[in-house]
Motif scaffolding. Structure first.
Motif, PDB file in Angstrom:
ATOM      1  N   GLU A 119       0.824  -1.742   0.483  1.00  0.00           N
ATOM      2  CA  GLU A 119      -0.135  -0.431  -0.218  1.00  0.00           C
ATOM      3  C   GLU A 119       0.878   1.286  -0.152  1.00  0.00           C
ATOM      4  O   GLU A 119       0.872   1.877  -0.766  1.00  0.00           O
ATOM      5  CB  GLU A 119      -0.818   0.429   1.026  1.00  0.00           C
ATOM      6  CG  GLU A 119      -1.618   1.183   1.460  1.00  0.00           C
ATOM      7  CD  GLU A 119      -2.439   1.602   2.742  1.00  0.00           C
ATOM      8  OE1 GLU A 119      -2.630   2.538   3.155  1.00  0.00           O
ATOM      9  OE2 GLU A 119      -2.321   0.140   3.570  1.00  0.00           O
ATOM     10  N   TYR A 120       1.315   1.491   0.554  1.00  0.00           N
ATOM     11  CA  TYR A 120       2.010   2.571   0.873  1.00  0.00           C
ATOM     12  C   TYR A 120       3.503   2.757   0.405  1.00  0.00           C
ATOM     13  O   TYR A 120       4.122   3.517  -0.386  1.00  0.00           O
ATOM     14  CB  TYR A 120       3.171   2.402   2.433  1.00  0.00           C
ATOM     15  CG  TYR A 120       1.877   3.022   3.591  1.00  0.00           C
ATOM     16  CD1 TYR A 120       1.688   4.397   4.257  1.00  0.00           C
ATOM     17  CD2 TYR A 120       1.047   2.326   4.221  1.00  0.00           C
ATOM     18  CE1 TYR A 120       1.040   4.786   4.835  1.00  0.00           C
ATOM     19  CE2 TYR A 120       0.602   2.551   4.845  1.00  0.00           C
ATOM     20  CZ  TYR A 120      -0.213   3.637   5.393  1.00  0.00           C
ATOM     21  OH  TYR A 120      -0.733   4.074   6.810  1.00  0.00           O
ATOM     22  N   ALA A 121       4.749   2.045  -0.181  1.00  0.00           N
ATOM     23  CA  ALA A 121       5.200   1.738  -0.965  1.00  0.00           C
ATOM     24  C   ALA A 121       5.113   1.899  -2.797  1.00  0.00           C
ATOM     25  O   ALA A 121       5.345   2.974  -3.502  1.00  0.00           O
ATOM     26  CB  ALA A 121       6.307   0.729  -1.124  1.00  0.00           C
ATOM     27  N   VAL A 122       3.753   1.570  -3.172  1.00  0.00           N
ATOM     28  CA  VAL A 122       3.878   1.135  -3.946  1.00  0.00           C
ATOM     29  C   VAL A 122       2.613   2.787  -4.409  1.00  0.00           C
ATOM     30  O   VAL A 122       3.022   3.084  -5.316  1.00  0.00           O
ATOM     31  CB  VAL A 122       3.007   0.134  -4.537  1.00  0.00           C
ATOM     32  CG1 VAL A 122       2.791  -0.015  -5.937  1.00  0.00           C
ATOM     33  CG2 VAL A 122       3.753  -0.919  -4.383  1.00  0.00           C
ATOM     34  N   ASN A 163      12.266   6.901 -15.229  1.00  0.00           N
ATOM     35  CA  ASN A 163      11.752   8.020 -14.814  1.00  0.00           C
ATOM     36  C   ASN A 163      12.263   9.106 -13.617  1.00  0.00           C
ATOM     37  O   ASN A 163      11.589   8.469 -12.734  1.00  0.00           O
ATOM     38  CB  ASN A 163      10.164   7.690 -14.893  1.00  0.00           C
ATOM     39  CG  ASN A 163       9.102   8.870 -14.329  1.00  0.00           C
ATOM     40  OD1 ASN A 163       9.274  10.043 -14.085  1.00  0.00           O
ATOM     41  ND2 ASN A 163       7.899   8.067 -14.445  1.00  0.00           N
ATOM     42  N   VAL A 164      12.819   9.229 -14.370  1.00  0.00           N
ATOM     43  CA  VAL A 164      13.825  10.719 -13.796  1.00  0.00           C
ATOM     44  C   VAL A 164      13.402  11.283 -12.536  1.00  0.00           C
ATOM     45  O   VAL A 164      13.770  11.453 -11.659  1.00  0.00           O
ATOM     46  CB  VAL A 164      15.788  10.739 -13.900  1.00  0.00           C
ATOM     47  CG1 VAL A 164      15.972  12.018 -13.409  1.00  0.00           C
ATOM     48  CG2 VAL A 164      16.126  10.211 -14.957  1.00  0.00           C
ATOM     49  N   THR A 165      12.148  11.569 -13.025  1.00  0.00           N
ATOM     50  CA  THR A 165      11.631  13.054 -11.753  1.00  0.00           C
ATOM     51  C   THR A 165      10.977  12.219 -11.448  1.00  0.00           C
ATOM     52  O   THR A 165      10.667  13.166  -9.803  1.00  0.00           O
ATOM     53  CB  THR A 165      10.185  13.337 -13.567  1.00  0.00           C
ATOM     54  OG1 THR A 165       9.539  12.432 -13.627  1.00  0.00           O
ATOM     55  CG2 THR A 165      10.996  14.515 -14.337  1.00  0.00           C
ATOM     56  N   ALA A 166      10.223  10.968 -11.739  1.00  0.00           N
ATOM     57  CA  ALA A 166       9.576  10.955 -10.149  1.00  0.00           C
ATOM     58  C   ALA A 166      10.630  10.103  -8.660  1.00  0.00           C
ATOM     59  O   ALA A 166      10.509  10.625  -8.083  1.00  0.00           O
ATOM     60  CB  ALA A 166       9.059   9.424 -10.612  1.00  0.00           C
ATOM     61  N   ILE A 167      11.906   9.724  -9.461  1.00  0.00           N
ATOM     62  CA  ILE A 167      13.348   9.459  -8.822  1.00  0.00           C
ATOM     63  C   ILE A 167      13.216  10.479  -7.889  1.00  0.00           C
ATOM     64  O   ILE A 167      14.070  11.046  -6.389  1.00  0.00           O
ATOM     65  CB  ILE A 167      14.558   9.094  -8.681  1.00  0.00           C
ATOM     66  CG1 ILE A 167      13.685   7.872  -9.926  1.00  0.00           C
ATOM     67  CG2 ILE A 167      15.202   8.689  -8.266  1.00  0.00           C
ATOM     68  CD1 ILE A 167      14.806   6.840 -10.892  1.00  0.00           C
ATOM     69  N   GLN A 333       5.498   4.257   5.758  1.00  0.00           N
ATOM     70  CA  GLN A 333       5.667   3.293   5.578  1.00  0.00           C
ATOM     71  C   GLN A 333       7.242   3.517   6.377  1.00  0.00           C
ATOM     72  O   GLN A 333       7.882   1.984   7.052  1.00  0.00           O
ATOM     73  CB  GLN A 333       6.307   3.588   4.337  1.00  0.00           C
ATOM     74  CG  GLN A 333       7.293   1.737   3.734  1.00  0.00           C
ATOM     75  CD  GLN A 333       6.393   0.843   3.649  1.00  0.00           C
ATOM     76  OE1 GLN A 333       6.136   0.756   2.199  1.00  0.00           O
ATOM     77  NE2 GLN A 333       6.544  -0.225   4.878  1.00  0.00           N
ATOM     78  N   THR A 334       7.760   3.904   6.780  1.00  0.00           N
ATOM     79  CA  THR A 334       8.804   3.849   7.561  1.00  0.00           C
ATOM     80  C   THR A 334       8.023   3.171   9.404  1.00  0.00           C
ATOM     81  O   THR A 334       8.839   2.729   9.638  1.00  0.00           O
ATOM     82  CB  THR A 334       9.694   4.888   7.700  1.00  0.00           C
ATOM     83  OG1 THR A 334       8.576   6.418   8.223  1.00  0.00           O
ATOM     84  CG2 THR A 334      10.508   5.572   6.186  1.00  0.00           C
ATOM     85  N   PHE A 369      13.818   1.873  -2.104  1.00  0.00           N
ATOM     86  CA  PHE A 369      12.384   1.017  -3.166  1.00  0.00           C
ATOM     87  C   PHE A 369      12.193   1.381  -3.962  1.00  0.00           C
ATOM     88  O   PHE A 369      11.268   0.925  -4.926  1.00  0.00           O
ATOM     89  CB  PHE A 369      12.412  -0.210  -1.389  1.00  0.00           C
ATOM     90  CG  PHE A 369      11.582  -1.353  -1.994  1.00  0.00           C
ATOM     91  CD1 PHE A 369      12.101  -2.089  -3.174  1.00  0.00           C
ATOM     92  CD2 PHE A 369      10.258  -1.023  -2.195  1.00  0.00           C
ATOM     93  CE1 PHE A 369      10.850  -3.081  -3.999  1.00  0.00           C
ATOM     94  CE2 PHE A 369       8.633  -2.118  -2.655  1.00  0.00           C
ATOM     95  CZ  PHE A 369       9.430  -3.167  -3.337  1.00  0.00           C
ATOM     96  N   VAL A 370      11.748   3.040  -3.165  1.00  0.00           N
ATOM     97  CA  VAL A 370      10.020   3.324  -3.844  1.00  0.00           C
ATOM     98  C   VAL A 370      10.902   4.105  -4.839  1.00  0.00           C
ATOM     99  O   VAL A 370       9.740   3.862  -5.720  1.00  0.00           O
ATOM    100  CB  VAL A 370      10.013   4.705  -2.857  1.00  0.00           C
ATOM    101  CG1 VAL A 370       9.063   5.193  -3.189  1.00  0.00           C
ATOM    102  CG2 VAL A 370       8.995   3.713  -1.468  1.00  0.00           C
ATOM    103  N   SER A 371      12.378   4.428  -4.905  1.00  0.00           N
ATOM    104  CA  SER A 371      12.418   4.961  -6.014  1.00  0.00           C
ATOM    105  C   SER A 371      12.530   3.887  -7.399  1.00  0.00           C
ATOM    106  O   SER A 371      11.966   4.489  -8.455  1.00  0.00           O
ATOM    107  CB  SER A 371      13.773   5.578  -6.098  1.00  0.00           C
ATOM    108  OG  SER A 371      14.085   6.126  -4.699  1.00  0.00           O
ATOM    109  N   VAL A 372      13.305   3.286  -6.795  1.00  0.00           N
ATOM    110  CA  VAL A 372      13.517   1.478  -8.200  1.00  0.00           C
ATOM    111  C   VAL A 372      12.191   1.093  -8.986  1.00  0.00           C
ATOM    112  O   VAL A 372      11.582   1.623  -9.812  1.00  0.00           O
ATOM    113  CB  VAL A 372      13.541   0.317  -7.696  1.00  0.00           C
ATOM    114  CG1 VAL A 372      13.549  -1.128  -8.719  1.00  0.00           C
ATOM    115  CG2 VAL A 372      15.320   0.787  -7.544  1.00  0.00           C
TER     116      VAL A 372
END
Length: 472
Positions: A119-122, A163-167, A333-334, A369-372
């Motif tokens: 839920e949170y990470a995705v 998607n560099v902007t998302a990262i 998430q953390t 993880f989220v960045s990937v």
């Protein structure tokens, strides 16, 4: 103790509360007020569906997407009331993971925590993808240029590489979180107020072009279309439970957590329905296209006035305000991983507290993880995968209320679910119905995610569980 009893052994509520705030190397700091908690939940929720998912849901339901948002809101409210009761009873950072541990046992708690990771990470990744679309719309409106598709689209999309902007927005949110909880809450408050102002501006602009004829027929795709769209836009209500992840950093958690959850959902629902009505009234539903729908509000604002400056305002607001969703959900998430680590179900590194009283290593690992995900996976797939994990976790929370009322009616509760037991029972049923409305591919992905989660639990969590270690 037999294995089956170990798997279903619950953790005493009093112990969960007593351990709250404690991590390896220090404790979390109680700094968050009711106002900040409410804005935290609003920040995690408001904008996710309207800015990102609305354009994809309208082709499924037509003008009746307004009903879809309402149906999703009713489902969210039933679960929100259950969250409010458990948050006021077990005011800790683990959210529904901790509630499940106290009511249904360790295995169910693990499954719930695993769903929360989805839920949170995705959802953070999905919103980050939408943020990149609005950044491009803003740059195009202001300067007449756009970033290359290679850095604003995911692999598999036209011209997408990473998607560099998302990262980038995930990295920015991570930097804020590492500065401290109080600083993060202040930044979020500013971003949320900007977001609300921009959405009210959009409504004012869109209603100037409102055409009642655009609402006829109101339900062109039938009840099935309304339900299908509701299953998808339920994603836009994910986040109202964000306040429950701040249980160990709230000043008065038993009183403030339930209030923050209910207040935030009320604000979010009112804004969603108003914006959805303005959007389908200003633009025929047949003109909504799922492809490129991420920046649909900017497009509608431009058409309503016949100029580009309204879309520029909406795009700027989204660029600034969607960042609050990334910030608050990443925070949630953390804190869930912090609670799971304290119980021994995930490695100890996730509970280490730094000098600013935040779990530094935990935050960095989650952000990586989220960045990937944000850089490599398209938006639509992320949104539906998030919805099914969330609905499953919400169903567990509703069942948890029933179980805890039966087993521990004596516990002090800061809030009680009204019309008990009908409300939590109906909440669980509605969650299961919306889950049934999701596609086969989503169910397959969810099943695989659960299998991986169970493997991780039996290889690591079961063997390192502090609760299991106590019984030998």
């Amino acid at each position: 103790m037999p294995v089956a009893e170990r798997l279903l052994r619950t953790k005493p509520t009093e112990r969960i509360v007593a351990e709250g705030g404690r991590g390896e190397g220090g404790e979390l700091r109680r700094t968050m007020s009711l106002w900040q908690l409410t804005l935290f939940s609003v920040g995690a929720t408001l904008g996710t569906g309207i800015f990102v998912i609305l354009g994809q849901a309208v082709p499924k339901a037509g003008p009746a997407v307004v009903l879809s948002f309402t149906l999703a809101a009713v489902t969210a409210l039933l679960s929100a009331l259950s969250y409010a009761e458990l948050a006021g009873t077990i005011p800790v950072s683990g959210s529904s993971y901790s509630y499940a541990y106290a009511t249904l046992g360790e295995l169910v708690a693990w499954v719930c925590g695993w769903c929360l990771m989805l839920e949170y990470a995705v959802s953070v990744a999905a919103v980050a993808v939408g943020w990149g679309e609005y950044l491009n719309a803003f740059l195009h409106s202001l300067f007449g240029v756009a970033l290359p598709d290679a850095v604003t689209r995911s692999p598999g999309q036209d011209g997408g590489v990473v998607n560099v902007t998302a990262i980038a927005i995930v990295v920015l949110a991570t930097w804020l979180l590492l500065r401290g909880t109080s600083e993060s809450a202040t930044a979020n408050a500013v971003l949320v107020l900007v977001k609300i102002a921009v959405l009210l501006f959009f409504c004012a602009v869109a209603f100037t072009a409102f055409d009642a004829g655009n609402l006829d027929p109101f339900v062109p795709m039938g009840v099935a279309g309304v339900t299908a769209a509701a299953s998808q836009v339920f994603f836009s209500y994910i986040g109202f439970d964000a306040a429950s992840t701040a249980g160990e950093e709230a000043r008065n958690p038993r009183r403030d957590l339930p209030l923050a959850i209910v207040l935030s959902l009320a604000v979010v629902t009112a804004v969603y329905v108003l914006v959805a009505l303005a959007a389908v009234g200003a633009l025929p539903w047949t003109d909504f296209e799922e492809e490129g729908a991420e920046a649909s509000l900017s497009h509608i604002a431009d058409l309503a006035v016949g100029a580009t400056w309204p879309g520029l305002v909406v795009s700027f607001g989204a660029v600034v305000a969607i960042a609050s969703v990334v910030l608050t959900v990443l925070y949630g998430q953390t804190r869930i991983l912090f609670a799971m680590s304290r119980d021994g179900l995930v490695p100890r590194v996730f509970q280490r507290v730094g000098r600013r009283r935040v779990p530094v290593a935990n935050t960095v690992i989650v952000a990586a993880f989220v960045s990937v995900l944000a850089g490599l996976v398209p938006l639509g797939q992320l949104a539906e995968a998030t919805s099914i994990g969330t609905l499953f976790a919400f169903a567990i929370v509703n069942v948890g209320v029933l179980v805890l009322r039966h087993r521990r009616p004596d516990l002090p509760r800061g809030f009680r679910v009204p019309i008990f037991p009908a409300t939590p029972v109906l909440g669980a049923v509605m969650c299961l119905l919306l889950m049934a409305g999701l596609g086969g591919t989503t169910w397959l992905a969810f099943t695989l995610w659960m299998l991986v989660g169970l493997i991780c639990y039996f290889l690591y969590g079961y063997r390192h569980s502090r609760l299991n270690a106590e019984v030998g």
